[in-house]
Design a protein around this motif. Structure first.
Motif, PDB file in Angstrom:
ATOM      1  N   SER A  40      49.261  36.999  22.302  1.00 33.27           N
ATOM      2  CA  SER A  40      48.180  37.350  23.215  1.00 33.27           C
ATOM      3  C   SER A  40      48.727  37.961  24.496  1.00 33.27           C
ATOM      4  O   SER A  40      49.931  37.888  24.790  1.00 33.27           O
ATOM      5  CB  SER A  40      47.329  36.113  23.542  1.00 33.27           C
ATOM      6  OG  SER A  40      48.113  35.109  24.164  1.00 33.27           O
ATOM      7  N   ALA A  41      47.848  38.570  25.260  1.00 32.71           N
ATOM      8  CA  ALA A  41      48.229  39.219  26.516  1.00 32.71           C
ATOM      9  C   ALA A  41      48.888  38.225  27.455  1.00 32.71           C
ATOM     10  O   ALA A  41      48.476  37.063  27.552  1.00 32.71           O
ATOM     11  CB  ALA A  41      47.001  39.833  27.180  1.00 32.71           C
ATOM     12  N   GLY A  47      49.289  43.616  25.114  1.00 29.31           N
ATOM     13  CA  GLY A  47      49.473  43.152  26.485  1.00 29.31           C
ATOM     14  C   GLY A  47      50.632  42.212  26.694  1.00 29.31           C
ATOM     15  O   GLY A  47      50.686  41.491  27.704  1.00 29.31           O
ATOM     16  N   LYS A  87      53.091  45.671  22.856  1.00 28.86           N
ATOM     17  CA  LYS A  87      52.683  46.246  24.139  1.00 28.86           C
ATOM     18  C   LYS A  87      51.174  46.515  24.157  1.00 28.86           C
ATOM     19  O   LYS A  87      50.500  46.296  25.171  1.00 28.86           O
ATOM     20  CB  LYS A  87      53.456  47.532  24.420  1.00 28.86           C
ATOM     21  CG  LYS A  87      54.933  47.339  24.685  1.00 28.86           C
ATOM     22  CD  LYS A  87      55.204  46.394  25.862  1.00 28.86           C
ATOM     23  CE  LYS A  87      54.669  46.937  27.181  1.00 28.86           C
ATOM     24  NZ  LYS A  87      54.965  45.991  28.312  1.00 28.86           N
TER      25      LYS A  87
END
Length: 365
Positions: free
Chosen positions: A173-174, A199, A196
């Motif tokens: 996850s980001a 995130g 990327k």
């Protein structure tokens, strides 16, 4: 008036073909070039042969192969290493391909002759190292507009696998940090970009300065030589001593302890290959530290994309759709492609095993 008969021979009816040839000169026996192995072993067991044209069975299509992906799973099967499906000999390797459909088997409705497709040759056999292959229609998808066959040949195994691995298995996850080994390779190149896009902060592992430069150009925030002494300390320094939330592992059992040492609390290690083979055992002390003392909430996950395709098809299809979307909007670009003529399959295997290639390796019939 006589018509020319195109006879699709098989090994069991070659005698009949010879008998018919004695009665007519209008019979055309069609042979295709393929790479076949009659035994397991080193790369020299891969030999260029001529085989009868394959025929598409029910649910299959005949694909004229324009590019065949070369993957470590092909190497495992060539060597006779542990693999989750049989490798019946003689065997034509190559589970990943791109090309044009030239014939349809019974029951195929979603594809047409002339469609340019990429995907898997079949659920049990391979066959992609050839000029023609009878492929499972359910495992084929349209090549994205503007993409050449060489790039498309790597989508099903490396691009979609990287997406499933990161979004499904790792649940990245980001704001999290991920370590991606072999970051200039086929799957690694996509994994850097997908991480990327999700995130994450990416620490790439690559064995040469050139490959580390490529990883940075792909978007990695940092790049380390994961084959050099002290690489784990370098990752700890880059993360302020915390470690990474997700670490991908594809070297083999002997490398697991080092990779575990860079995990942050509640980190996930995803094992998806063993390029160094299985000659070494996993360090039991490292497992004790992760699982029992002090038990920092680590997760150890074994990843096999075939099980995701068969056991979690909806999640796999969703990951594939995200890949197609990222390719369409330019978020993802294909890795550098290294091509070899079909006849040089043994050389392609040798170079991939030695880590002497960059990006995706494909064979061109």
């Amino acid at each position: 008036m006589t018509d020319t008969l195109r006879y699709r021979a098989s090994p069991t009816n070659m005698c009949l073909a010879k008998h018919l040839l004695g009665r007519t000169h209008n019979l055309e026996l069609s042979l295709v070039k393929a790479i076949q192995m009659s035994e397991t072993g080193q790369a020299d067991v891969l030999r260029l042969v001529e085989l009868p044209d394959p025929q598409p069975g029910p649910g299959e299509v005949l694909v004229r192969v324009e590019a065949a992906g070369v993957n470590f799973m092909d190497i495992y099967r060539r060597k006779g290493l542990p693999f989750d499906i049989p490798t019946p000999l003689p065997f034509v390797p190559g589970g990943e391909l791109a090309g044009t459909i030239v014939a349809l088997g019974d029951g195929v409705e979603n594809l047409n002759v002339g469609d340019r497709v990429f995907g898997q040759a079949g659920p049990l056999a391979n066959g992609g190292y050839a000029e023609l292959v009878a492929a499972n229609a359910a495992g084929l998808f349209p090549i994205p507009p503007g993409m050449d066959a060489e790039s498309a040949a790597g989508l099903s195994v490396v691009a979609v696998s990287a997406a499933i691995l990161l979004t499904g298995a790792a649940r990245l996850s980001a704001g999290e940090t991920v370590f991606v080994p072999a970051a200039a390779g086929g799957l690694g190149s996509y994994a850097v970009q997908i991480a990327k896009a999700l995130g994450a902060t990416v620490i790439a592992g690559a064995g040469t300065p050139e490959k580390r430069r490529i990883a940075i150009e792909l978007g990695a925030d940092h790049a380390v030589d994961y084959r050099a002494p002290g690489w784990t300390d370098e990752i700890k320094q880059l993360t302020g001593g915390r470690g990474v939330d997700v670490a991908l592992e594809m070297t083999g059992p002997g490398h697991v302890a080092e990779t575990l040492s860079v995990l942050a609390p509640f980190g996930r290690l995803i094992g998806y290959g063993y390029v160094a083979e299985q000659d070494h055992a996993i360090d039991s002390a490292a497992l004790m530290k992760s699982l029992f003392n002090p038990a920092p909430g680590h997760e150890l996950i074994g990843f096999n994309v075939g099980y995701w395709y068969s056991g979690r098809p909806q999640a796999s299809a969703a990951a594939a759709a995200r890949v197609m979307g990222w390719l369409a909007d330019g978020t993802l670009t294909g890795p550098q492609v290294t091509t070899f003529p079909l006849a040089d399959a043994a050389d392609a295997h040798t170079r991939l095993e030695r880590g002497a290639t960059i990006g995706k390796v494909v064979l061109i019939p």
